[in-house]
Structures are given as structure tokens and as C-alpha cells.
Design a protein around this motif. Sequence first.
Motif, PDB file in Angstrom:
ATOM      1  N   PRO A  81       0.782  -1.239   0.000  1.00 39.22           N
ATOM      2  CA  PRO A  81       0.000   0.000   0.000  1.00 39.22           C
ATOM      3  C   PRO A  81       0.821   1.302   0.000  1.00 39.22           C
ATOM      4  O   PRO A  81       0.225   2.375   0.122  1.00 39.22           O
TER       5      PRO A  81
ATOM      6  N   ALA B 298      -5.782   0.086   2.790  1.00 41.55           N
ATOM      7  CA  ALA B 298      -5.161   1.346   2.367  1.00 41.55           C
ATOM      8  C   ALA B 298      -5.740   2.522   3.141  1.00 41.55           C
ATOM      9  O   ALA B 298      -5.006   3.434   3.560  1.00 41.55           O
TER      10      ALA B 298
ATOM     11  N   ASP C 289      -0.805   3.542  -4.188  1.00 29.94           N
ATOM     12  CA  ASP C 289      -2.243   3.355  -3.937  1.00 29.94           C
ATOM     13  C   ASP C 289      -2.914   2.279  -4.779  1.00 29.94           C
ATOM     14  O   ASP C 289      -4.008   1.844  -4.450  1.00 29.94           O
TER      15      ASP C 289
END
Lengths: 467, 278
Positions: free
Chosen positions: A269, B266, A272
Motif C-alpha cells: 500500500p 489502504a 495506492d
Amino acid sequence: MKVGDRVPVPEQSPEERIKNFNEVALGYTAELAMEEAKRCLKCPRPFCVEGCPVHIKIPEFIKLIAEGDFVGAYKKIMEDDLLPAITGRVCPQEEQCEGKCVLTKIGKPINIGKLERFVADYVRENNLEEIPKVPEWNGKKVAIIGSGPTGLTAAGDLVRMGYKVTIFEALHELGGVLIYGIPEFRLPKAVVRYEIDKLKQMGVEFKTNVVVGKTVTIDELLEEYDAVYIGTGAGTPNLLRIPGINLNNIYSANEFLTRVNLMKAFKFPEYDTPVKKGKKAAIIGGGNVAMDAARTALRLGYEVIVLYRRTYEYMTAREEEIIHAIDEGVKFEFLVSPIEFLGDENGNVKGVKLIRNELGEPDASGRRRPVPIPGSEFVVEADLVVIAIGQKPNKILYQELPDLKVNRWGGIIVDERQRTSMRGVFAGGDAVRGEATVILAMGDGREAAKAIDEYIRTGKWPEQVCS
Amino acid sequence: MFRIVRKETLSEKIKLIEIEAPLIARKAKAGQFVILRLHEKGERIPLTLHKWDPEKGTITLVFQEVGKTTTELGTYEAGDVLADVVGPLGKPTEIERYGKVIVVGGGVGVAIAYAVAKAMKKAGNHVTSIIGFRSKDLVMLEDDMREVSHELIVCTDDGSYGRKGFVTEALKDLLDERRYDLVFAVGPVIMMKFVSKITAEHGVKTIVSLNPIMVDGTGMCGACRVTVGGEVKFACVDGPDFDGHQVDYDELMRRLSMYVEEEKLALERYLRNREVNA
């Protein structure tokens, strides 16, 4: 060492390299390159040159390497090939120059590709490049669509003829397939960026985030520019028309490689863009893109199997890439065709249903056609599938451009001078050829630059380019 | 570089940004989208256009903070720049003089419904708009919608503002009452699915604007593939508008959830880092 033996090229070991995305072949050192160069027999009639689509003066540059004049060798290559660091890495030399080398009769041909790459890397890494002098602007402007190999080559030639050149790129990064398609472990991005920076220093202007056909049209470009060169490549993936194709975690090779190469999903991560991580990947296809996808999946931690409908001998991938894949642990299943993708209760792919083939009569390409064997169906488990069965030209450019003639699979029709059916518009590379090679795309770019120069100087355009 | 010249908060999670993008502003048409990337490490996300001004050279986007990228974009202010904005992409909505048109917008989709209603009205259609939100505090763009519609029905799920209930109920009442020539719907997939079900029962042509996952947005990758009428289409180049009666909505919902785990990871990582840095 025997005459027929090549000087080996240092490489990262398979155990090491499957854990990283760095380049596999480390390339020759100066000593090794000179040693390999000395194997050249200096044939009076060099078949290698005939085998090269752009006719690089191979024996001459090899002689210069043997003498230790690496900059001279580089300049010699540059007379015919503006991007040797790239072609030295991605050309199918075994079918071209090296395939014609007389040494193949007694052993291995001269490693022309790695020698080409060596001089280009040597010059780049030691900062020995002189940026070519660009003449004063001749008052004329050329627009190039697409920043891949054909556009870069045409730009390099045109700017040295005195034209002002602008390259339009749809993506946010420059380089086309060299950046989004070919992985870092085969072609480091730094090499591509170096070539692009060189063009920038020569005055070529680059505009990213412009989709010609959407953001601007070709007609608008023709108002501002004296000629347009289309080098938009073959960017639309072919997909299988079989049940289950839209299950989750089935990617086109373009999507899979774009996520990993361009968007750096292998660093998710931190970056993105995600890419699925799982256990078993099935890659469908037998070309270079299939090998790139297989080796990329391996580096993401997958156990990888390549499913190909014909036999090993018919694979279109470069031999070096197949061997690299095998050494790294990629498995192969030959003579199989997918007939269905199987999914779990959440709609994620869990397997590929295959049917075994036998080879039948040769098809139009001269390769023996795979013929399914009834009743031979079986299933290969996979939680990731990548479809690498080819690409065709992207039609976004000319969706609303009826004047531009294309053939039935969408390739732009051109004459022998790369001229399209639209006055002042030229095209080359994969947008014309379908899937071909970087070197052929570069050859088209060079031919187009000459034809564009002639057209702008004379204003002459044939009545009808192609019927 | 693409500079943000204006930012507004429309409701708690929904923000509006106006961006300098003169080339896109010049070409944009209702129903088209852009792909943007915040910065060097950013992903490419599609957002359908809300407004554009060719003279000023700006485009306006409305987005809902859902995942990491939209949440981060929500922190951008006027004067900040986006690394990349490319467009206008996709085929524009087919604007014709249909006659009586209903435009349905749900949640953040209302921003796109605005562009379509405006174009439909300008083309000489009688436009009835139905916009729906969960509750009163989420209602947005009401005045804008009123301006581009002949009639406007605002719905809230809980009845805290306007008509109580889903947009589909309001739509059904309209269609039961009289004949309409076209319905355009944009919003959550489930809403578009049920709008299409109702309009199919009434035999009214329906266009829906889809929002699948995309990467390049130019037909290169196929991440956005949808099944329409039994055929595989790329929403980025064949759409984003499709015949609402032909779309496989269940498949679309499933494909939209492909990266749920990664998106969660994320977002959590981003929020944690933001807290640490603050």
C-alpha cells in the motif's frame, strides 16, 4: 572455451531475482564484451545485417568494441538505431541478426544483443553521450501521437532535421508500452527515461494526459501542425469469449502489467494501486507478454502455470524469456485451451476448465492448428488468471474519424511511406502492424520521419494512398 | 499540474472541487468522465463531470469520501494541485429531443444527474428530476437541480426532508400516472437496478451511467468490463452510459467489490499515518 561458445552474460540467480523486480541480465563488463566481440568472424557478406530490420552495421560496431572503442561503437549503432539500450534488451535477436550469424553453424552466434546493450549502457552510465546538435528551427511543426518506440524514433529524427516536434501521450507517464507493458526486470524504466530526457534536451516537447480523439482531435492538430504521425500502438486486449470471463481476479495482461509496472502495485500500500495477491496464477498465452505476466506473478508470490494451446516450439515468446521463466520456476501446460472459468460463491475465479488439443493442419500463419480432443476436459486451480492472447490497435483515436481508413481488425492502413488515407497524417508501429516488435516500430518511425520531411518540403501527397 | 480553484463541502462526506483543466473544459459533454491521480504514488480513479466552463477553463467534480484516494482528495484545498487529470473520456450521454424525460439521481450521483438534466432541458425536453438521499443532512445540489428541471422531487429514505422513501417509489408513481419517453438514472448500482426494473415494467427506455473500477480509462485494460445484453463491454470506451434494461447489475456490484480488503487496508493505513503526522 571453444570457438562456438559464447562469453556468458552475468545474471541475477533465479533464487535471488524472483524476490525482486530488478533487471535479470546484468550485462557484459568491458572485458567480457571485448572478449565476446573478438569471436566475430568479420564475414565479407554479413548476414547479421540482413537479418536486422533497420540494418545496423553490426560487424563494424563489433569491431570497434573489440578494439575497445565503445563510444565509437555506440555512434556506429546510432547511425541506424536511436534506442540501442532498448533494442539491445527487447529485440528478438535469435530470429533476426543472431539467427543469421554464421557461427550458428558451429555453435552459438555472437551475442549481438548483449553487445549492443553493453555499449549503450556504457555510454549512459559513464555520461559519455554528446547530445546531437539540433539545427535551427525550420518553421514547421509535427505532432506525434503516442510516446512509445515508434513515436520516440520519429521525434528524434524529425527534431534533427529542424522540425519542432510535440509528442502527445494519453497516460501520465511517457514511454508507452516500454513503460506500462515491459516489466522492470526486462527493461529498467531508467533506461527509457534516459532516452526521453535526451529527446527533451534536443527540444522535443512532451504533453502527457492528452487523449487524441478525446482531449483534442486529429483535425485540430492538423490546424496547428504541418503533419501528424500516429504511433498509438496496439493497446486493446483480446479477451476470451468463454463463460466466466468477468469473474473477479481475471485480468487482461494489459491490466495486470499496467497495475504492476506503471502504477507500481507491487509496492501497495505504499503506492495506492492494488493488485490481487494469492496463491496460484494461470497465465493464458505463449508470447512475450505471457512470459512477462508469468514472471511478474511469480515475483508477487504466486505459483505460476502458463497454459498454451500449441506446443513449446510454437511459442512466440523469445527463447531467452522462456528460459528465464523456466529457470525461475514457471510451469507450463502445452496443448490446452480454456473453455470456461470457474468461480466460487463470491464470484472470484477458482479454476480454469481446459480441453486438451492435438496439432492439426497448418493454419494461415503456417503453424499447426490446435484441435480439441473431445472428452479430455480437466481443471487447473487458479485464484488469479491473466489473459495474454494478444492486443489490437486502440480505436479511441479514430472512433469519430471516418476519413482514416482502417482494416478489419482496426489496423490503420498505410502505404509504403507510412502515409494514411488522410492528407498529412502518417502512421506506424503496432497501430498499423498489430502486434509486432519494438525494432519494427522504430523502423516505421524512421521511415515516417523521412516521408514527413519530404511531404512538408514538397507538399506532395498521392491522389489515393490506399484503396 | 491541475490546480484546484474552489472547494466546497456539500455534505459530511461529499465534496466539490473546481479544477483548472482548459482542454477538458473545452471538450466536455454531459455524461463524460475524467481520470485523476493525486500524486506520484496515487492511483487513477474515474470521476464523472458535474460542471465545466470552457471560458474559464475549469471543470467541477463532486466526490464522496469512500476509500483512501477520495478521503485524501477531501483534504485538498483551493490552491492545491493534482498530478494528473485526463479527459473528457467515455461517450457523452445521448442528448436528443425525447419529449418527457425523468432524470433520477441518488446520493453523489446527483452531481452527474445535474449535467444530464441540464443538457436534456436545453435540448427541449420536459425534465422531471427525482433526487434521493438517506436523510435531510445529506441533501445537496437542490437549487442547482431545480434550475435545470421543470419539476423536482426530493426524496429522503427516512422522510426527514421532502418525500419519504426511495427514488424508485417516486418514479413508480410518475410512471403510473402518465407516459414518459426516457428515464436516465445515475447513483448506487442497486438504485439503478431497481429503477431499470420499474421502467422495464412500464416499457420506458432507460439509460444508466455506470461507475466500475478503471485504470487507464481509454480501453487498454478492461478492468471496467461489464456485461450488457450478454456481451462484454468496456465501460470506459463503450459507455459509461448503457441501456439500463440490458446491464448485469449483480456482476457489476461483485466486480466493484473486488478490492474491498485492499481498499480497507489502504484507508486504515492512511488514516493512521495522518493521525501520527498530525
